[in-house]
Design a protein around this motif. Structure first.
Motif, PDB file in Angstrom:
ATOM      1  N   ALA A  21       0.811  -6.435  -6.329  1.00 39.28           N
ATOM      2  CA  ALA A  21       0.177  -7.757  -6.390  1.00 39.28           C
ATOM      3  C   ALA A  21       1.104  -8.833  -5.850  1.00 39.28           C
ATOM      4  O   ALA A  21       2.325  -8.749  -5.984  1.00 39.28           O
ATOM      5  CB  ALA A  21      -0.187  -8.079  -7.836  1.00 39.28           C
ATOM      6  N   CYS A  57       2.512   1.907  -3.428  1.00 41.28           N
ATOM      7  CA  CYS A  57       1.559   2.495  -4.393  1.00 41.28           C
ATOM      8  C   CYS A  57       1.358   3.986  -4.111  1.00 41.28           C
ATOM      9  O   CYS A  57       1.337   4.804  -5.043  1.00 41.28           O
ATOM     10  CB  CYS A  57       0.227   1.761  -4.342  1.00 41.28           C
ATOM     11  N   GLN A 117      -0.648  -0.636  -9.188  1.00 40.65           N
ATOM     12  CA  GLN A 117      -1.132  -1.758  -8.365  1.00 40.65           C
ATOM     13  C   GLN A 117       0.043  -2.541  -7.783  1.00 40.65           C
ATOM     14  O   GLN A 117       1.095  -2.640  -8.405  1.00 40.65           O
ATOM     15  CB  GLN A 117      -1.970  -2.714  -9.222  1.00 40.65           C
ATOM     16  N   ALA A 122      -3.073  -3.881  -3.353  1.00 43.03           N
ATOM     17  CA  ALA A 122      -3.209  -2.428  -3.153  1.00 43.03           C
ATOM     18  C   ALA A 122      -3.327  -1.765  -4.511  1.00 43.03           C
ATOM     19  O   ALA A 122      -2.797  -2.264  -5.508  1.00 43.03           O
ATOM     20  CB  ALA A 122      -1.992  -1.884  -2.409  1.00 43.03           C
ATOM     21  N   ARG A 123      -4.054  -0.635  -4.546  1.00 41.43           N
ATOM     22  CA  ARG A 123      -4.183   0.093  -5.811  1.00 41.43           C
ATOM     23  C   ARG A 123      -4.312   1.584  -5.549  1.00 41.43           C
ATOM     24  O   ARG A 123      -4.957   2.004  -4.605  1.00 41.43           O
ATOM     25  CB  ARG A 123      -5.408  -0.398  -6.596  1.00 41.43           C
ATOM     26  N   GLU A 124      -3.658   2.370  -6.403  1.00 45.22           N
ATOM     27  CA  GLU A 124      -3.823   3.825  -6.419  1.00 45.22           C
ATOM     28  C   GLU A 124      -4.038   4.210  -7.873  1.00 45.22           C
ATOM     29  O   GLU A 124      -3.498   3.562  -8.776  1.00 45.22           O
ATOM     30  CB  GLU A 124      -2.563   4.532  -5.893  1.00 45.22           C
ATOM     31  N   THR A 125      -4.819   5.256  -8.111  1.00 47.84           N
ATOM     32  CA  THR A 125      -5.059   5.697  -9.488  1.00 47.84           C
ATOM     33  C   THR A 125      -4.511   7.103  -9.670  1.00 47.84           C
ATOM     34  O   THR A 125      -4.845   8.008  -8.901  1.00 47.84           O
ATOM     35  CB  THR A 125      -6.566   5.671  -9.800  1.00 47.84           C
ATOM     36  N   ILE A 129      -4.358  -8.868  -6.306  1.00 49.66           N
ATOM     37  CA  ILE A 129      -4.020  -7.444  -6.144  1.00 49.66           C
ATOM     38  C   ILE A 129      -4.199  -7.084  -4.669  1.00 49.66           C
ATOM     39  O   ILE A 129      -5.261  -7.326  -4.085  1.00 49.66           O
ATOM     40  CB  ILE A 129      -4.940  -6.546  -7.009  1.00 49.66           C
ATOM     41  N   ALA A 136      -3.099   3.243 -13.638  1.00 43.87           N
ATOM     42  CA  ALA A 136      -3.436   2.419 -12.466  1.00 43.87           C
ATOM     43  C   ALA A 136      -2.123   1.885 -11.887  1.00 43.87           C
ATOM     44  O   ALA A 136      -1.350   1.242 -12.599  1.00 43.87           O
ATOM     45  CB  ALA A 136      -4.327   1.264 -12.886  1.00 43.87           C
ATOM     46  N   LYS A 176       0.838  -1.208   0.000  1.00 47.17           N
ATOM     47  CA  LYS A 176       0.000   0.000   0.000  1.00 47.17           C
ATOM     48  C   LYS A 176       0.873   1.258   0.000  1.00 47.17           C
ATOM     49  O   LYS A 176       0.640   2.199  -0.754  1.00 47.17           O
ATOM     50  CB  LYS A 176      -0.909  -0.024   1.249  1.00 47.17           C
TER      51      LYS A 176
END
Length: 598
Positions: free
Chosen positions: A533, A514, A531, A540-543, A538, A529, A511
């Motif tokens: 993994a 990202c 990510q 954690a993700r942030e855009t 997956i 995107a 996290k």
């Protein structure tokens, strides 16, 4: 030989070593007023800018005492822990050491570890209390600390101020009286220990040595015992402010040799030089081998410069024997090298020296350590994993082992709680706690090496206000639950950003990575995107939202359908860009993991 003295200066960073060396050179008139400048022995731009010594420097002075002329060889050493290997090399060429302690700050961590190095080599220690002229100086208290540490008498401690020149003549007198003359047999076959080397583009490699037995003559045929190579001693001499050629260098003296060597790998620091006619039976036992703490990939920005990078690293290794490297390749970055460093500052300095001295623009990847993995098919066979890209398929793997170390931290009693919290957060187990004095504590931990690679040392220094010293030695491998965390940009994995992390920390670190990348990657015309993994999962993700270009700015009225048409057109274009868009990743992003706690 009785009139030769070899000594080095050991101290914590910023306790006034370089200034003291300047005063000694001025007092013995080794440098004229015209040549004198501050930090005279720190000749690298980086050293002057940062105010630290990176490289140890040797220089010879003549000093007249009671009618006799003494030849004094001073080897100035760095104070930062990342350059402690330089200190061990300087100590191997000396019989005595000045222990410089700042009267305002007292004994600090690095002083102690360098002092132990000197005591292991049976060096005569001369304690010097520097900066006694400062208003904040506390000489009586610091004197007691020195007496506790090395068990000397009150009158053995020399009070000095390198800035104003107080006590400089006392120091030179103590060097002559207290430090023993070098021992050795002038009639024995030549044995000279190489303690440093440097690359000269015009004359080849210059090796700096100390003659332990016998003597070296100009023009004689010499042999390097480690590599077995034979050369002619084209020029030998002593190291004054400039090199001064000599016909012969006798037992106990320090000098340089130029023999037209062009290949970097033919000179090894710690090697023994002997003559071809009368070779010595065995080489001198050199100093301990270097233990890299941090491994990272260094890649050229332009893949065509791979061979140039190899040549640059070889030349740097001559000047800095604590650097180790071997070739490796990455899908994202092409061909490069896996390098071993003594610490994060060392890594930063090497990267900067590559850029300044060799004009090499390089990318450095996330630092890590080596793991041992065992497969289900053949549980006996061990596969070494140096790089996250080599991590085997978890379904076929039986178990993985990571390297453990025994860490020793010496700190002030006030910081014990904070140091323990940090070590436990890094999966450390406290094994011992000893009070060396009422103020100083030694803590021992069993820890995974991977945990100290990232930001352990920096955080240890900040929570202890620079008072904690840290030393470690490997204790072997233990089974561990490691997972490979992949970082993906728009669904494409970037192998240079992958990391092997313990499962308990994987979600948290994924996290943070990202979030950090979102700050560091510049925004594009399309959405990105980011990510993290583990395998196909997956975690954690942030855009990173797209930069919006105002395509409707030229519409100054009229029907809404005109604006909608332009926006639809832009939307279709952005979709296409996103399919073919390549994300440019800045250099800081590769080292983002190191600054997760900032």
């Amino acid at each position: 030989m009785n009139n030769i003295r070899n000594f080095c200066i050991i101290a914590h960073i910023d306790h006034g070593k370089s200034t003291l060396a300047d005063r000694l050179l001025e007092h013995t008139q080794t440098v004229t007023e015209r040549e004198a400048k501050n930090q005279l022995l720190d000749d690298m731009d980086l050293e002057r800018e940062r105010g630290i010594t990176i490289k140890s420097h040797a220089i010879q002075m003549n000093y007249i005492h009671e009618g006799s002329t003494y030849t004094i060889n001073l080897i100035d050493t760095p104070g930062h822990v990342d350059f402690s290997y330089e200190v061990s090399r300087a100590i191997a060429a000396c019989e005595g050491a000045l222990l410089v302690v700042d009267a305002a700050q007292g004994i600090q961590a690095q002083t102690i570890s360098n002092l132990y190095l000197a005591l292991e080599h049976d060096l005569e220690i001369i304690p010097v209390l520097n900066k006694v002229d400062l208003p904040s100086a506390n000489p009586e208290e610091v004197k007691d600390q020195i007496i506790d540490l090395i068990g000397c008498e009150d009158e053995d401690i020399i009070m000095a101020s390198a800035k104003t020149g107080i006590g400089i003549s006392d120091i030179l007198e103590a060097v002559v009286k207290r430090i023993p003359a070098p021992e050795g047999d002038p009639d024995a076959p030549l044995q000279a220990l190489i303690f440093d080397s440097v690359f000269n583009p015009y004359r080849g490699i210059e090796a700096f040595f100390k003659v332990v037995n016998g003597s070296m003559k100009s023009g004689s045929a010499v042999k390097f015992m480690n590599t077995g190579s034979k050369y002619d001693a084209d020029e030998i001499g002593v190291l004054r402010l400039r090199q001064e050629p000599q016909k012969e260098i006798g037992t106990g003296n320090v000098g340089y040799i130029i023999s037209g060597i062009k290949e970097a790998k033919e000179v090894k620091v710690g090697d023994t030089i002997t003559t071809v006619e009368r070779p010595a039976d065995k080489p001198i036992a050199g100093f301990e081998n270097v233990k890299p703490m941090v491994f990272a990939g260094i890649y050229p920005v332009d893949t065509d410069e791979f061979e140039e990078l190899r040549a640059s690293l070889e030349k740097l290794q001559l000047n800095d024997a604590s650097l180790t490297f071997e070739p490796e390749s990455s899908a994202a970055l092409g061909f490069g090298f896996r390098c071993g460093f003594l610490g994060m500052l060392h890594m930063e300095i090497i990267q900067e020296r590559l850029e300044r001295e060799f004009n090499m623009t390089v990318i450095t990847t996330v630092p890590n350590v080596s793991y041992h993995s065992f497969m289900k098919k053949d549980p006996e066979r061990c596969v070494i994993v140096n790089n996250p890209t080599e991590f085997p398929d978890p379904t076929k793997m039986d178990h993985i082992e990571e390297p453990y170390i025994k860490a020793q931290i010496i700190t002030k009693a006030d910081y014990v709680g904070a140091v323990m919290n940090l070590a436990i957060e890094k999966r450390g187990i406290l094994t011992n706690q000893v009070y060396l004095t009422s103020e100083r504590v030694e803590l021992s931990f069993d820890m995974p090496l991977a945990e100290i690679v990232f930001d352990f040392y920096d955080r240890l220094k900040s929570i202890s206000r620079g008072y904690a010293s840290f030393d470690y030695h490997p204790t072997g491998y233990r089974e561990s639950d490691m997972v490979k965390v992949d970082v993906m940009l728009n669904g494409e994995p970037v192998d240079a950003l992958s990391a092997l992390i313990h499962r308990s920390n994987a979600f948290d670190i994924g996290k943070k990575i990202c979030e950090k990348l979102k700050e560091l990657i510049p925004r594009q015309q399309f959405m990105i995107a980011i990510q993290a993994a583990i395998g196909a999962k997956i975690i954690a993700r942030e855009t990173l939202s797209a930069l919006r270009k105002d395509v409707t700015a030229k519409c100054y009225g009229g029907d809404i359908s005109r604006k909608r048409k332009l926006l639809e057109k832009q939307k279709a274009g952005k979709k296409r860009m996103r399919q073919v868009g390549n994300v440019e990743i800045p250099q800081q992003a590769f080292l983002a993991v190191l600054k997760l706690n900032d």
